[in-house]
Enzyme design. Structure first.
Site: not given
Ligand code: COA
Length: 435
Positions: A218-222, A241, A339
């Site tokens: 997914g989106i983000g730093a992790i 995605e 998503g």
């Protein structure tokens, strides 16, 4: 033999930027191409027309670059309906000058194809046409094809620097109404070096990723930090995605082979990419990367057909029962549903699949625990407690699925920051279900 009759049509449709955006009328509903494909030159020209326009509704998911149409001074001309809130429209949404539509990414295309949200004008940015007259949607296919198909008018920014991506990512120039030619670099998103906390989370999450798993990030730093710790895995696949730069190393090292995938085997399946020029060059004309629409990539019933589907997403707050907040900080609207639920549901149903939410245990320099007894007032749950499986912080992994509320509470307190554990226990004592 190559039919180059399209060239005449292309020349006819070619126009100046100012004249192209004249097709936008007051009261229109507009869809703007997403992520790094937002057509900056057309957007600027449209904003310049603000004095002649009123009540233009603008829809998009995340877009990189400027979104000046969301500025206060243009409130009479444009109103954003954000299907995902990016930094460029966050202030407008939270000041009530723009609206937020919480929706699963998988279902956005159907908003348009069903006719529920009719589109008057679609602004896109595409690659130059190939020998057959097909332009590629480039770095973002996602929901744009559905919007473009429904739109009465399509205005295209044909950018020499837009990569020609493969898969379901083409539009013939006969489908475009007005064309402008540009030559500018795409906006970039440089991955930041993971912090020590993100590294610890990345290491833990990596222990959940099995050989031959198909991963979504997914989106983000992790999610980005996780990739660093997958170098000892074998035959991973990708169905996601989005992709960022860090995926390239795993492909080049032979860790990601896509050999064990069940859906689109041999291919990295994706709907958009966001990163640096290195990534944009990597996807250019690369048959390994299969771009598909969001209603395919994010469809939980497609996702679940991948064996060992492993979805890795992030969160802002989780309550002690496992309700996951990812789009808001209290009543402050931060991002979107995206998503996350699509992939959590798909991964949960996949044979050997795992649905993972990974987040730091705290926010704001350890002053706030992200694990809380009750959710903050005004926030929205993205992933329900019935959907949640694994929550990971830098203090370990909590497996919540099939567990009672009491068991969840203990598992989550165990991975909360130690400085908040006592107060969490104290506050939870007031819950009736604990007595
Ligand atoms: N209370 C107060 N502030 C908080 C907070 C909390 N509980 N949790 C996070 N924050 C702050 C952080 O400190 C940070 O602030 P800063 O920018 O001033 O440092 C900011 O909120 C963002 O948090 P962070 O955890 O750094 O976000 P991220 O960039 O790693 O993204 C999500 C995490 C959840 C926002 C992101 O994954 C997302 O948007 N998810 C949406 C749904 C989804 O997962 N979709 C799938 C992919 S589209």
């Amino acid at each position: 033999m190559i039919n180059s009759a399209w060239k005449k049509e292309y020349a006819k449709k070619l126009t100046t930027t100012d004249s192209a955006v004249k097709a936008i009328k007051s009261g229109d509903t507009l869809y703007i191409h997403s992520n790094a494909a937002a057509p900056q030159i057309l957007i600027d020209a449209m904003v310049k027309r603000a004095p002649q326009l009123q009540d233009v509704k603008i829809l998009h998911i995340l877009t990189l670059g400027k979104a000046d149409y969301a500025k206060k001074e243009y409130a009479d001309s444009f109103r954003v309906h954000a299907l995902f809130i990016g930094p460029n429209v966050r202030e407008a949404v939270n000041e009530g000058r723009a609206d937020y539509v919480p929706i699963f990414l998988s279902e956005i295309p159907n908003l348009f194809t069903s006719g529920q949200v009719p589109i008057d004008v679609c602004l896109i940015q595409v690659s130059p046409p190939d020998a057959h007259g097909y332009c590629s949607y480039g770095v973002a296919v996602d929901c744009t094809i559905a919007a473009r198909k429904q739109a009465k008018i399509t205005i295209a920014e044909v950018n020499k620097q837009m990569p020609r991506t493969l898969g379901r990512s083409f539009v013939h120039i006969s489908r475009l109404d007005h064309i402008i030619e540009v030559d500018h670099p795409l906006p970039e998103l440089t991955p930041e070096l993971p912090t020590a906390v993100e590294e610890a989370i990345g290491k833990s999450v990596a222990t959940l990723v099995e050989n031959e798993a198909t991963i979504q990030l997914g989106i983000g730093a992790i999610p980005n930090a996780v990739l660093k710790y997958l170098t000892n895995k074998k035959d991973l696949g990708v169905h996601s995605e989005m992709l960022s730069d860090n995926i390239i190393d795993l492909i080049e090292q032979g860790i990601i082979t896509n050999d064990a995938k069940t859906i689109l085997p041999g291919k990295v399946a994706v709907s958009f990419v966001m990163g640096t020029k290195r990534l944009y060059d990597f996807v250019d004309n690369n048959p390994l990367i299969e771009f598909q629409t969001s209603d395919f990539i994010n469809d939980p019933f497609i996702i679940c057909q991948n064996r060992k589907m492993t979805a890795i997403n992030s969160a802002l707050q989780v309550d002690i029962t496992g309700q996951v907040v990812s789009d808001s900080i209290g009543s402050y609207l931060y991002s979107g549903v995206g998503g996350q639920v699509d992939f959590i549901r798909g991964a949960s149903r996949s044979k050997g699949g795992k649905a993972i939410i990974a987040m730091p245990s705290t926010a704001k320099n350890d002053s706030i625990s992200r694990i809380v007894p009750s959710l903050a007032s005004g926030c929205g749950v993205v992933t329900s407690r019935a959907d949640v499986h694994y929550i990971v912080t830098e203090y370990g992994i909590a497996q919540l699925y099939g567990k009672t509320l009491k068991e969840r509470m203990l598992a989550l307190i165990n991975i909360a920051h130690p400085k908040f554990r006592d107060s969490l226990i104290k506050e939870c004592r007031s819950f009736q279900w604990l007595s």
